[in-house]
Write a protein that holds these residues in place. Structure first.
Motif, PDB file in Angstrom:
ATOM      1  N   PRO A  71      22.025 -51.615 -39.664  1.00 34.92           N
ATOM      2  CA  PRO A  71      21.281 -51.740 -40.926  1.00 34.92           C
ATOM      3  C   PRO A  71      19.904 -52.362 -40.717  1.00 34.92           C
ATOM      4  O   PRO A  71      19.698 -53.192 -39.828  1.00 34.92           O
ATOM      5  CB  PRO A  71      22.188 -52.665 -41.767  1.00 34.92           C
ATOM      6  CG  PRO A  71      23.537 -52.562 -41.140  1.00 34.92           C
ATOM      7  CD  PRO A  71      23.312 -52.317 -39.684  1.00 34.92           C
ATOM      8  N   ASP A  72      18.954 -51.954 -41.556  1.00 32.44           N
ATOM      9  CA  ASP A  72      17.587 -52.489 -41.466  1.00 32.44           C
ATOM     10  C   ASP A  72      17.550 -53.995 -41.684  1.00 32.44           C
ATOM     11  O   ASP A  72      16.699 -54.681 -41.122  1.00 32.44           O
ATOM     12  CB  ASP A  72      16.687 -51.794 -42.487  1.00 32.44           C
ATOM     13  CG  ASP A  72      16.478 -50.323 -42.147  1.00 32.44           C
ATOM     14  OD1 ASP A  72      16.648 -49.966 -40.967  1.00 32.44           O
ATOM     15  OD2 ASP A  72      16.151 -49.549 -43.076  1.00 32.44           O
ATOM     16  N   LYS A  73      18.470 -54.501 -42.505  1.00 32.15           N
ATOM     17  CA  LYS A  73      18.500 -55.943 -42.747  1.00 32.15           C
ATOM     18  C   LYS A  73      18.808 -56.713 -41.460  1.00 32.15           C
ATOM     19  O   LYS A  73      18.392 -57.864 -41.299  1.00 32.15           O
ATOM     20  CB  LYS A  73      19.544 -56.284 -43.818  1.00 32.15           C
ATOM     21  CG  LYS A  73      19.174 -55.807 -45.207  1.00 32.15           C
ATOM     22  CD  LYS A  73      20.228 -56.233 -46.219  1.00 32.15           C
ATOM     23  CE  LYS A  73      19.849 -55.772 -47.619  1.00 32.15           C
ATOM     24  NZ  LYS A  73      20.883 -56.178 -48.632  1.00 32.15           N
ATOM     25  N   THR A  78      15.639 -59.226 -36.101  1.00 32.14           N
ATOM     26  CA  THR A  78      15.734 -59.268 -34.643  1.00 32.14           C
ATOM     27  C   THR A  78      14.505 -58.641 -33.994  1.00 32.14           C
ATOM     28  O   THR A  78      13.984 -59.155 -32.997  1.00 32.14           O
ATOM     29  CB  THR A  78      16.994 -58.543 -34.158  1.00 32.14           C
ATOM     30  OG1 THR A  78      17.010 -57.207 -34.663  1.00 32.14           O
ATOM     31  CG2 THR A  78      18.246 -59.271 -34.617  1.00 32.14           C
ATOM     32  N   ASP A  79      14.015 -57.536 -34.555  1.00 31.09           N
ATOM     33  CA  ASP A  79      12.820 -56.895 -34.001  1.00 31.09           C
ATOM     34  C   ASP A  79      11.586 -57.781 -34.174  1.00 31.09           C
ATOM     35  O   ASP A  79      10.754 -57.880 -33.267  1.00 31.09           O
ATOM     36  CB  ASP A  79      12.580 -55.539 -34.668  1.00 31.09           C
ATOM     37  CG  ASP A  79      13.642 -54.519 -34.304  1.00 31.09           C
ATOM     38  OD1 ASP A  79      14.372 -54.761 -33.320  1.00 31.09           O
ATOM     39  OD2 ASP A  79      13.761 -53.497 -35.009  1.00 31.09           O
ATOM     40  N   ASN A  80      11.473 -58.415 -35.335  1.00 31.97           N
ATOM     41  CA  ASN A  80      10.318 -59.296 -35.561  1.00 31.97           C
ATOM     42  C   ASN A  80      10.330 -60.477 -34.603  1.00 31.97           C
ATOM     43  O   ASN A  80       9.294 -60.854 -34.048  1.00 31.97           O
ATOM     44  CB  ASN A  80      10.310 -59.798 -37.009  1.00 31.97           C
ATOM     45  CG  ASN A  80      10.005 -58.697 -38.004  1.00 31.97           C
ATOM     46  OD1 ASN A  80       9.348 -57.716 -37.657  1.00 31.97           O
ATOM     47  ND2 ASN A  80      10.469 -58.844 -39.228  1.00 31.97           N
ATOM     48  N   LEU A  81      11.502 -61.058 -34.412  1.00 29.74           N
ATOM     49  CA  LEU A  81      11.593 -62.187 -33.492  1.00 29.74           C
ATOM     50  C   LEU A  81      11.341 -61.741 -32.057  1.00 29.74           C
ATOM     51  O   LEU A  81      10.698 -62.440 -31.272  1.00 29.74           O
ATOM     52  CB  LEU A  81      12.972 -62.840 -33.605  1.00 29.74           C
ATOM     53  CG  LEU A  81      13.181 -64.142 -32.823  1.00 29.74           C
ATOM     54  CD1 LEU A  81      12.143 -65.175 -33.218  1.00 29.74           C
ATOM     55  CD2 LEU A  81      14.579 -64.694 -33.054  1.00 29.74           C
ATOM     56  N   ALA A  82      11.808 -60.542 -31.710  1.00 28.90           N
ATOM     57  CA  ALA A  82      11.564 -60.022 -30.364  1.00 28.90           C
ATOM     58  C   ALA A  82      10.076 -59.801 -30.134  1.00 28.90           C
ATOM     59  O   ALA A  82       9.558 -60.059 -29.039  1.00 28.90           O
ATOM     60  CB  ALA A  82      12.335 -58.727 -30.164  1.00 28.90           C
ATOM     61  N   ASN A  83       9.356 -59.340 -31.145  1.00 26.31           N
ATOM     62  CA  ASN A  83       7.914 -59.141 -30.999  1.00 26.31           C
ATOM     63  C   ASN A  83       7.171 -60.456 -30.852  1.00 26.31           C
ATOM     64  O   ASN A  83       6.186 -60.551 -30.127  1.00 26.31           O
ATOM     65  CB  ASN A  83       7.366 -58.373 -32.211  1.00 26.31           C
ATOM     66  CG  ASN A  83       7.854 -56.938 -32.246  1.00 26.31           C
ATOM     67  OD1 ASN A  83       8.143 -56.350 -31.211  1.00 26.31           O
ATOM     68  ND2 ASN A  83       7.966 -56.369 -33.443  1.00 26.31           N
ATOM     69  N   VAL A  84       7.664 -61.492 -31.545  1.00 28.65           N
ATOM     70  CA  VAL A  84       6.995 -62.796 -31.475  1.00 28.65           C
ATOM     71  C   VAL A  84       7.092 -63.391 -30.087  1.00 28.65           C
ATOM     72  O   VAL A  84       6.126 -63.937 -29.538  1.00 28.65           O
ATOM     73  CB  VAL A  84       7.595 -63.757 -32.529  1.00 28.65           C
ATOM     74  CG1 VAL A  84       7.125 -65.181 -32.293  1.00 28.65           C
ATOM     75  CG2 VAL A  84       7.210 -63.303 -33.925  1.00 28.65           C
ATOM     76  N   ILE A  85       8.276 -63.308 -29.475  1.00 26.31           N
ATOM     77  CA  ILE A  85       8.473 -63.937 -28.170  1.00 26.31           C
ATOM     78  C   ILE A  85       8.335 -62.932 -27.029  1.00 26.31           C
ATOM     79  O   ILE A  85       8.699 -63.209 -25.899  1.00 26.31           O
ATOM     80  CB  ILE A  85       9.851 -64.616 -28.090  1.00 26.31           C
ATOM     81  CG1 ILE A  85      10.983 -63.578 -28.154  1.00 26.31           C
ATOM     82  CG2 ILE A  85      10.010 -65.653 -29.166  1.00 26.31           C
ATOM     83  CD1 ILE A  85      12.352 -64.172 -27.912  1.00 26.31           C
ATOM     84  N   SER A  86       7.791 -61.739 -27.330  1.00 25.97           N
ATOM     85  CA  SER A  86       7.637 -60.727 -26.298  1.00 25.97           C
ATOM     86  C   SER A  86       6.660 -61.179 -25.226  1.00 25.97           C
ATOM     87  O   SER A  86       5.683 -61.901 -25.500  1.00 25.97           O
ATOM     88  CB  SER A  86       7.142 -59.420 -26.929  1.00 25.97           C
ATOM     89  OG  SER A  86       6.804 -58.484 -25.933  1.00 25.97           O
TER      90      SER A  86
END
Length: 322
Positions: A71-73, A78-86
């Motif tokens: 689900p998008d929720k 998780t995707d946003n957090l992955a982009n932040v700490i990428s």
């Protein structure tokens, strides 16, 4: 963000080591930090945070590695957090479309190495500066002082490896991930053409793709294999002092790897790292059309690990073994 966080942690550690507890402004902050550290150690938060972050590192690859539709929720945060700490910092200089996958791979794989190397150089430089300022005769030769400087910032280096290795390894192993497309000219039969998932301008099986895979093989030796060999070697070197309960400079510098585990299972961190590397990276070597096999392999690994964790109970605290 990662670089700024590392700098901020370094400055905070430096301020924490200073004898400023009685200063009017910074003193209360440092005394509060003392109480916080005491509570952090008392409840064994390091093990809990490592378990939580390891769970997160695996969850972020469910869609990309296992083709799981979630689900998008769930995938949103998780995707946003992955982009932040990428650690993909290449996008700060040029858009991804302007950089080939080989250049992005170089930036992703080498930037953490450069950061860790800078930390080690800083530790050695600080030790040698104090060594030169000390009056003769000096207690130790310069090379012994340099080795101690290396050990001073080894804990920070191990933390960075722990944070970076699953995501960097997954990026490296995605060099083998291809997406198939059916194409045909008018009046001809359908033909299957595969392109890299990470760079659709590279056709799989071509010379360009082979050069990228050769580069990825070198980085596999550096990151997933190298980090596992490093952790195992450091833990093996700590065997005798840990079993004899005679800590030395090396066991103190590598405490991040073994402090939370029972003496018998001091090497469990290497097992945990191997599990994460397989679940986040090495399963990508299974062809994309057999994504279900990836799920089967991951399920078997997780089931065996859960059974082993329940049987051996490697953690010192009971709640961490659950």
């Amino acid at each position: 963000l990662v670089l700024g966080l590392c700098v901020a942690c370094g400055l905070a550690a430096w301020a924490y080591s200073m004898p400023w507890r009685k200063e009017p402004y910074i003193g209360p902050i440092l005394r509060f930090a003392d109480r916080s550290v005491k509570y952090y150690v008392g409840v064994g938060m390091t093990a809990k945070l490592k378990i939580l972050f390891g769970f997160y590192q695996i969850c972020t690859v469910l869609s990309s590695t296992y083709s799981a539709r979630l689900p998008d929720k769930y995938t949103g945060w998780t995707d946003n957090l992955a982009n932040v700490i990428s650690v993909d910092w290449s996008g700060f200089f040029l858009p991804e479309q302007c950089l080939g996958y080989a250049l992005r791979l170089l930036a992703i794989a080498l930037s953490p190495v450069a950061l860790i190397a800078l930390l080690m150089i800083a530790g050695i430089s600080l030790r040698l500066r104090c060594w030169r300022a000390a009056p003769a005769p000096r207690e130790r030769p310069w090379y012994a002082e340099a080795a101690l400087g290396l050990l001073d910032l080894t804990p920070a280096g191990l933390v960075l490896i722990f944070l970076f290795v699953p995501s960097v390894s997954a990026t490296i192993l995605r060099a083998w991930s291809c997406q198939g497309y059916t194409t045909s000219a008018p009046g001809e039969t359908l033909a299957l053409v595969e392109y890299m998932r990470q760079d659709a301008s590279v056709e799989c099986g071509t010379d360009d793709h082979e050069s990228i895979k050769n580069l990825a093989i070198g980085f596999i030796v550096l990151w997933p294999v190298g980090s596992l060999v490093l952790f195992t070697s450091l833990l093996a070197a700590c065997y005798k002092p840990l079993q004899a309960k005679t800590p030395n400079a090396l066991t103190r510098a590598t405490a991040f790897l073994h402090r939370e585990y029972e003496k018998t299972w001091y090497w469990w961190e290497a097992v945990e790292l191997a599990r994460k590397l397989v679940l986040t990276g090495f399963v990508l070597l299974i062809p994309e059309e057999r994504a279900f096999v990836r799920l089967v392999v991951a399920t078997l690994i997780c089931s065996c690990y859960a059974v082993a964790l329940a049987v051996v109970r490697p953690y010192k605290r009971v709640e961490d073994n659950v």
